[in-house]
Every structure is written in C-alpha cells, then in structure tokens.
Design a protein around this motif. Sequence first.
Motif, PDB file in Angstrom:
ATOM      1  N   GLU A  66      -2.263   5.382  -6.564  1.00 61.88           N
ATOM      2  CA  GLU A  66      -3.115   6.246  -5.749  1.00 61.88           C
ATOM      3  C   GLU A  66      -4.566   5.758  -5.763  1.00 61.88           C
ATOM      4  O   GLU A  66      -5.245   5.741  -4.723  1.00 61.88           O
ATOM      5  CB  GLU A  66      -3.047   7.689  -6.267  1.00 61.88           C
ATOM      6  CG  GLU A  66      -1.734   8.403  -5.956  1.00 61.88           C
ATOM      7  CD  GLU A  66      -1.695   9.790  -6.562  1.00 61.88           C
ATOM      8  OE1 GLU A  66      -2.721  10.214  -7.136  1.00 61.88           O
ATOM      9  OE2 GLU A  66      -0.633  10.443  -6.472  1.00 61.88           O
ATOM     10  N   ASN A 101      -4.731   2.500  -3.734  1.00 62.64           N
ATOM     11  CA  ASN A 101      -4.655   2.762  -2.293  1.00 62.64           C
ATOM     12  C   ASN A 101      -5.957   3.379  -1.764  1.00 62.64           C
ATOM     13  O   ASN A 101      -6.337   3.162  -0.607  1.00 62.64           O
ATOM     14  CB  ASN A 101      -3.477   3.683  -1.983  1.00 62.64           C
ATOM     15  CG  ASN A 101      -2.140   2.984  -2.167  1.00 62.64           C
ATOM     16  OD1 ASN A 101      -2.033   1.786  -1.925  1.00 62.64           O
ATOM     17  ND2 ASN A 101      -1.121   3.729  -2.589  1.00 62.64           N
ATOM     18  N   TYR A 102      -6.617   4.144  -2.627  1.00 64.22           N
ATOM     19  CA  TYR A 102      -7.868   4.781  -2.214  1.00 64.22           C
ATOM     20  C   TYR A 102      -8.916   3.723  -1.848  1.00 64.22           C
ATOM     21  O   TYR A 102      -9.657   3.863  -0.863  1.00 64.22           O
ATOM     22  CB  TYR A 102      -8.379   5.680  -3.334  1.00 64.22           C
ATOM     23  CG  TYR A 102      -9.730   6.293  -3.051  1.00 64.22           C
ATOM     24  CD1 TYR A 102      -9.855   7.395  -2.218  1.00 64.22           C
ATOM     25  CD2 TYR A 102     -10.886   5.740  -3.609  1.00 64.22           C
ATOM     26  CE1 TYR A 102     -11.101   7.951  -1.943  1.00 64.22           C
ATOM     27  CE2 TYR A 102     -12.130   6.283  -3.343  1.00 64.22           C
ATOM     28  CZ  TYR A 102     -12.236   7.385  -2.521  1.00 64.22           C
ATOM     29  OH  TYR A 102     -13.469   7.920  -2.246  1.00 64.22           O
ATOM     30  N   TYR A 118      -8.444   0.840  -0.707  1.00 66.42           N
ATOM     31  CA  TYR A 118      -8.093   0.062   0.488  1.00 66.42           C
ATOM     32  C   TYR A 118      -7.655   0.972   1.642  1.00 66.42           C
ATOM     33  O   TYR A 118      -7.028   0.514   2.597  1.00 66.42           O
ATOM     34  CB  TYR A 118      -6.960  -0.918   0.162  1.00 66.42           C
ATOM     35  CG  TYR A 118      -7.354  -2.001  -0.811  1.00 66.42           C
ATOM     36  CD1 TYR A 118      -7.969  -3.168  -0.369  1.00 66.42           C
ATOM     37  CD2 TYR A 118      -7.131  -1.849  -2.185  1.00 66.42           C
ATOM     38  CE1 TYR A 118      -8.343  -4.164  -1.259  1.00 66.42           C
ATOM     39  CE2 TYR A 118      -7.496  -2.838  -3.083  1.00 66.42           C
ATOM     40  CZ  TYR A 118      -8.092  -3.993  -2.612  1.00 66.42           C
ATOM     41  OH  TYR A 118      -8.469  -4.982  -3.495  1.00 66.42           O
ATOM     42  N   LYS A 119      -8.012   2.251   1.580  1.00 65.98           N
ATOM     43  CA  LYS A 119      -7.530   3.210   2.578  1.00 65.98           C
ATOM     44  C   LYS A 119      -8.072   2.928   3.973  1.00 65.98           C
ATOM     45  O   LYS A 119      -7.459   3.292   4.977  1.00 65.98           O
ATOM     46  CB  LYS A 119      -7.883   4.638   2.143  1.00 65.98           C
ATOM     47  CG  LYS A 119      -9.375   4.934   2.117  1.00 65.98           C
ATOM     48  CD  LYS A 119      -9.635   6.377   1.709  1.00 65.98           C
ATOM     49  CE  LYS A 119     -11.140   6.667   1.706  1.00 65.98           C
ATOM     50  NZ  LYS A 119     -11.423   8.088   1.364  1.00 65.98           N
ATOM     51  N   ASP A 120      -9.232   2.292   4.049  1.00 67.94           N
ATOM     52  CA  ASP A 120      -9.838   2.026   5.357  1.00 67.94           C
ATOM     53  C   ASP A 120      -9.406   0.681   5.939  1.00 67.94           C
ATOM     54  O   ASP A 120      -9.870   0.306   7.026  1.00 67.94           O
ATOM     55  CB  ASP A 120     -11.373   2.054   5.240  1.00 67.94           C
ATOM     56  CG  ASP A 120     -11.889   3.434   4.835  1.00 67.94           C
ATOM     57  OD1 ASP A 120     -11.239   4.428   5.221  1.00 67.94           O
ATOM     58  OD2 ASP A 120     -12.915   3.514   4.126  1.00 67.94           O
ATOM     59  N   LYS A 160      -3.732  -4.738   4.731  1.00 66.43           N
ATOM     60  CA  LYS A 160      -4.117  -4.924   3.325  1.00 66.43           C
ATOM     61  C   LYS A 160      -4.285  -6.410   3.012  1.00 66.43           C
ATOM     62  O   LYS A 160      -3.454  -7.239   3.389  1.00 66.43           O
ATOM     63  CB  LYS A 160      -3.045  -4.321   2.400  1.00 66.43           C
ATOM     64  CG  LYS A 160      -2.821  -2.818   2.575  1.00 66.43           C
ATOM     65  CD  LYS A 160      -4.024  -2.021   2.161  1.00 66.43           C
ATOM     66  CE  LYS A 160      -3.732  -0.528   2.103  1.00 66.43           C
ATOM     67  NZ  LYS A 160      -3.453   0.031   3.456  1.00 66.43           N
TER      68      LYS A 160
END
Length: 259
Positions: free
Chosen positions: A215, A218-219, A221-223, A227
């Motif tokens: 989590e 992923n935070y 690289y959320k934008d 990836k």
Amino acid sequence: MYATQIHDYLRTFFKETNCEIVSDEGFQLTVQLTIDIDKRIMNRPFYWKYIEVTNNEPNPARLTLITDRTQIQNQFIGEVIHYGSGRLNQIFRATKDLGSFVYMYEQVDSTQKQTTLTPYFCVNYKVSYYCDQTKETIHSLGINLINGDIEDNFHESICNLNLTNKMPEKAFCLQYIIKPSRALERLDQMIQNLITQDDHSWAEEAKDRLEKELEVLNYFYKDREEKPEIYEIEKKGLEERFNPRIKVEIINGGIFYLK
C-alpha cells in the motif's frame, strides 16, 4: 531450541570431539578446544597458517559459552550462544562435516552377563520458518527399530548415557526389524505432522505486513499511469522478503543401540 537443549547439544559435541570440558555449570560451559575443532569453529585461518609456516607450538583456544544469560551477572566472562547465533551455526556445520551419520552403543558392564541392546534410528532436523522474520527449531526424533515407537526429544534422552562407537564385548545387538530407509520415511512424516500442527499465524501476519508495505509502495506511484521498472523491482523485493516459506534440513543422524 531452548537453552537447555543447546547446552546439552554443546556438551555432547565437545565430548564426542575430544575437547576437554573444563567446567560445566548447566548454563555456562568452558572447554579446551582441540586443534581440529579450533580450526573449524574459531575463524582463525591466518593464525593457523602462521603456526604451520613458522612451525611454532599451537595454542588452541579455551572457549567459555553462556547458554542462559539470565543465570549470570557478568556476561563479559564468556560468549553468549543462542539459536541462530554465528557460533552455533559453525558448530552445526562442524557436526555435519565430521560425520552426518554415526553408529553408537550404550556401554555395558563387562563384569555382568551379556546385555541386550535395542536399535534406535535417530534424526536431528532443523525446521526454519522464513518471512521478513526467521524462526528456527530443532527436532530430535528417534524410532525404535523393533516396535516402531517414535520418541521426540531423543537427543535429550540419551545425552547423559555412556556411549561408545565400538560395540561392547558383553553386548548382544538385536537385529532391526524396521529398515533404516523405512524408519527415515516415518520420521519425515512425523516432522510434516509436527509442522502441520504448529501455529502458523506468523504466515498470515507476514501477508498482512506485505499488504501494508505494498500500500505504501503504491501510494508513491499512484500518479503514474505506467509504473517504472524500479516499481516492479521494489514490489518483487517486498514479495520475496515477506513470502512465508518453510525449510526442513537434516543435521545429522545415526543408529543407537541402547539398553
């Protein structure tokens, strides 16, 4: 592996490798190492190379090992040894190198009539639970090769017996009914049963920690719609680190003829 188990194991190891036990207080063991054992467990290759080149008189180390630190006040008098410590792993490796399988006999009184000895097949297993943390345990299993009874903590039951690697003169050794190959299969199954019955909440907890780490990853690289490669590398590293796995190894074993 409990402190008493480690202490018993060390006592047996040093006794069987002809190291003089200077003192044994049950929680602290002082031994005078032989040249061979010093070379195997003390990490002094340059010292021994120097001794060999100069032909000087060797001086094997005297080692004090503390197996239960709660029993002493001054821990500077020796080396604290515990399961997972480097020194104990070295001794495990030395045990494996010196002989992974032995034949041993319980001593009998030579002045008495002939004594019957029963064969037992023993295997010492190391079970390791891996994730981002590690837990290791030793299981010493022995099986009676006549009636098939299996005994846990076999090593503890024989560590105080007077054993020899030569069959005593007044001993009659029963011929085993269960073949060692079949005995090994049964002990392997016993280990699998012990693992199955063990508490495996550690595995679920590791998976939960992995989810939290993912989590966070992923935070960051959320934008990113696509990836980058570093994301996949970090994700794979986390999965390998937290992935629960179990490894079973045989340390050593043997056939023991006991009264």
